[in-house]
Each structure stands twice: as structure tokens, then as C-alpha cells.
Design a protein around this motif. Sequence first.
Motif, mmCIF file in Angstrom:
data_model
loop_
_atom_site.group_PDB
_atom_site.id
_atom_site.type_symbol
_atom_site.label_atom_id
_atom_site.label_comp_id
_atom_site.label_asym_id
_atom_site.label_seq_id
_atom_site.Cartn_x
_atom_site.Cartn_y
_atom_site.Cartn_z
ATOM 1 N N MET A 15 -10.429 -26.181 22.623
ATOM 2 C CA MET A 15 -11.546 -25.345 22.177
ATOM 3 C C MET A 15 -11.534 -23.988 22.882
ATOM 4 S SD MET A 15 -14.690 -28.033 21.696
ATOM 5 C CE MET A 15 -15.843 -26.780 21.159
ATOM 6 N N VAL A 16 -11.182 -23.982 24.147
ATOM 7 C CA VAL A 16 -11.102 -22.715 24.874
ATOM 8 C C VAL A 16 -9.901 -21.909 24.388
ATOM 9 C CG1 VAL A 16 -10.622 -21.693 27.133
ATOM 10 C CG2 VAL A 16 -12.361 -23.453 26.913
ATOM 11 N N LEU A 17 -8.754 -22.565 24.270
ATOM 12 C CA LEU A 17 -7.547 -21.850 23.837
ATOM 13 C C LEU A 17 -7.635 -21.412 22.380
ATOM 14 C CD1 LEU A 17 -4.787 -23.955 25.610
ATOM 15 C CD2 LEU A 17 -5.587 -21.660 26.220
ATOM 16 N N GLY A 18 -8.384 -22.148 21.566
ATOM 17 C CA GLY A 18 -8.523 -21.814 20.154
ATOM 18 C C GLY A 18 -9.617 -20.809 19.855
ATOM 19 N N ALA A 19 -10.390 -20.463 20.866
ATOM 20 C CA ALA A 19 -11.456 -19.472 20.660
ATOM 21 C C ALA A 19 -10.828 -18.138 20.265
ATOM 22 C CB ALA A 19 -12.278 -19.308 21.937
ATOM 23 N N ALA A 44 -4.008 -32.573 30.859
ATOM 24 C CA ALA A 44 -4.319 -32.318 29.449
ATOM 25 C C ALA A 44 -3.346 -31.302 28.865
ATOM 26 C CB ALA A 44 -5.760 -31.825 29.304
ATOM 27 N N VAL A 45 -3.072 -30.244 29.605
ATOM 28 C CA VAL A 45 -2.138 -29.216 29.147
ATOM 29 C C VAL A 45 -0.762 -29.815 28.908
ATOM 30 C CG1 VAL A 45 -0.896 -27.132 29.900
ATOM 31 C CG2 VAL A 45 -3.391 -27.238 30.076
ATOM 32 N N LEU A 46 -0.314 -30.677 29.804
ATOM 33 C CA LEU A 46 0.989 -31.331 29.641
ATOM 34 C C LEU A 46 1.025 -32.163 28.360
ATOM 35 C CD1 LEU A 46 3.792 -32.012 30.764
ATOM 36 C CD2 LEU A 46 2.714 -33.875 32.026
ATOM 37 N N GLU A 47 -0.016 -32.945 28.122
ATOM 38 C CA GLU A 47 -0.070 -33.781 26.915
ATOM 39 C C GLU A 47 -0.141 -32.936 25.645
ATOM 40 O OE1 GLU A 47 -0.267 -37.335 24.606
ATOM 41 O OE2 GLU A 47 0.361 -36.980 26.668
ATOM 42 N N LEU A 48 -0.982 -31.917 25.659
ATOM 43 C CA LEU A 48 -1.125 -31.053 24.485
ATOM 44 C C LEU A 48 0.177 -30.303 24.196
ATOM 45 C CD1 LEU A 48 -4.707 -29.733 25.242
ATOM 46 C CD2 LEU A 48 -4.068 -31.345 23.423
ATOM 47 N N ARG A 49 0.886 -29.939 25.229
ATOM 48 C CA ARG A 49 2.200 -29.284 25.057
ATOM 49 C C ARG A 49 3.194 -30.269 24.442
ATOM 50 N NH1 ARG A 49 6.515 -27.747 29.587
ATOM 51 N NH2 ARG A 49 7.880 -26.498 28.299
ATOM 52 N N THR A 50 3.196 -31.490 24.946
ATOM 53 C CA THR A 50 4.097 -32.520 24.410
ATOM 54 C C THR A 50 3.823 -32.764 22.930
ATOM 55 O OG1 THR A 50 4.236 -33.580 26.573
ATOM 56 C CG2 THR A 50 4.817 -34.930 24.675
ATOM 57 N N GLY A 52 2.829 -30.553 20.887
ATOM 58 C CA GLY A 52 3.119 -29.329 20.135
ATOM 59 C C GLY A 52 1.876 -28.537 19.756
ATOM 60 N N LEU A 53 0.748 -28.861 20.380
ATOM 61 C CA LEU A 53 -0.497 -28.187 20.040
ATOM 62 C C LEU A 53 -0.688 -26.878 20.804
ATOM 63 C CD1 LEU A 53 -2.821 -31.305 19.932
ATOM 64 C CD2 LEU A 53 -1.538 -30.255 18.077
ATOM 65 N N ILE A 54 -0.024 -26.774 21.940
ATOM 66 C CA ILE A 54 -0.077 -25.540 22.718
ATOM 67 C C ILE A 54 1.325 -25.185 23.189
ATOM 68 C CG2 ILE A 54 -2.465 -25.922 23.478
ATOM 69 C CD1 ILE A 54 -1.387 -26.678 26.235
ATOM 70 N N ASP A 55 1.507 -23.907 23.460
ATOM 71 C CA ASP A 55 2.730 -23.419 24.102
ATOM 72 C C ASP A 55 2.373 -23.060 25.525
ATOM 73 O OD1 ASP A 55 4.583 -23.577 21.993
ATOM 74 O OD2 ASP A 55 3.915 -21.647 21.180
ATOM 75 N N THR A 65 -1.170 -21.046 25.406
ATOM 76 C CA THR A 65 -1.744 -20.516 24.171
ATOM 77 C C THR A 65 -1.709 -21.636 23.138
ATOM 78 O OG1 THR A 65 0.410 -19.677 23.466
ATOM 79 C CG2 THR A 65 -1.058 -18.098 24.521
ATOM 80 N N ILE A 66 -2.662 -21.614 22.238
ATOM 81 C CA ILE A 66 -2.696 -22.626 21.191
ATOM 82 C C ILE A 66 -1.708 -22.231 20.092
ATOM 83 C CG2 ILE A 66 -4.583 -21.614 19.848
ATOM 84 C CD1 ILE A 66 -5.611 -24.664 19.702
ATOM 85 N N THR A 67 -1.062 -23.231 19.503
ATOM 86 C CA THR A 67 -0.118 -22.983 18.413
ATOM 87 C C THR A 67 -0.842 -23.094 17.076
ATOM 88 O OG1 THR A 67 0.471 -25.319 18.199
ATOM 89 C CG2 THR A 67 1.782 -23.996 19.755
ATOM 90 N N GLN A 68 -0.177 -22.674 16.018
ATOM 91 C CA GLN A 68 -0.755 -22.829 14.680
ATOM 92 C C GLN A 68 -0.898 -24.310 14.349
ATOM 93 O OE1 GLN A 68 -1.991 -20.140 12.902
ATOM 94 N NE2 GLN A 68 -2.967 -21.807 11.775
#
Length: 150
Positions: A15-19, A44-50, A52-55, A65-68
Motif C-alpha cells: 500500500m505504501v509502495l503503490g501510493a 515482507a520485502v523479501l517475500e514480495l520480491r520473490t 514479483g510484486l516489487i523490485d 518499488t512496486i511493479t505493474q
Amino acid sequence: MKLSAFADVCLRTVMVLGAPNAGQLTSREIAELVSVPYNHVAKAVLELRTLGLIDVARGRNGGATITQVGLDSSVGELLRTLDHRQDVVDCTDHDANGNCPLAGGCRLRTALSAAREAFYRALDPLTVQEICEQSPAVTLLPFPTVRRSA
């Protein structure tokens, strides 16, 4: 339905990265913005990166940063992925063998699993981008400009 603490931190992070205009943020910056300990945000960042939701860029000018794909993700599907619990109720540790004495004819476990799935299904049409469009995270961002590198 109660979310796991891990799923909650992951949702806060996206939510923060997607703002709008969030740009690139470090895990420490995200932790401060969402009032969660740094080590929880780092996981959380590690999991979200795995997923593919964030770079994530490392180094002095690094950050997340959040990905498309992250913006287009279904909130319901994301929660299904992040919630590693097998059952809504704990049907063990009730007797010496670790079994519930009601397990043989109990239908509560099945009903609660169906209720959890209904909860996720209700969130399936909602995307991360949709929850970020009116996110209060926009007002939390202390950065006057986007730090995203070119």
C-alpha cells in the motif's frame, strides 16, 4: 477472519509502495511509515520480491518499488499466497497424542475453511492498485519528490 501478522505487514508494504508518487523507498523508510519493526518489513520485502510484486535495488541509492504485476494483483489472491496457515482452527494439542477428541465427526473445520475462502473470494475483484488509489499512505509520505532513478 483475522489476517496473519505477516500478511498484514505485506499489505501495508504494497500500500505504501503503490501510493501515487511513492517512488523508491527503503525498508527502513517503509517500516517508519507503517509503524512496524524494520526486520518484519525486511521479511515482507523479501517475500514480495520473490513473488514479483516489487523490485528491489541494493546499494546506496537502493530501495523498493512496486511493479505493474504488483499493482495488478488481486488482493484476495495475494492473501491466499501470504497466509501459510493450513487451518483456521488448531485441531491439535488437545490430548496426549495431539488430537482433538471431536475431530472424527466435526464439521466446524470444514465450515471455517469455506468461510475463509469466501473472505478471499470477496477480495478477489479488488486489485492492489485500487486499494492504493485512495491510500492514506499518500499523506504519510514525507518525501516531497519521487526518488525513482531514471
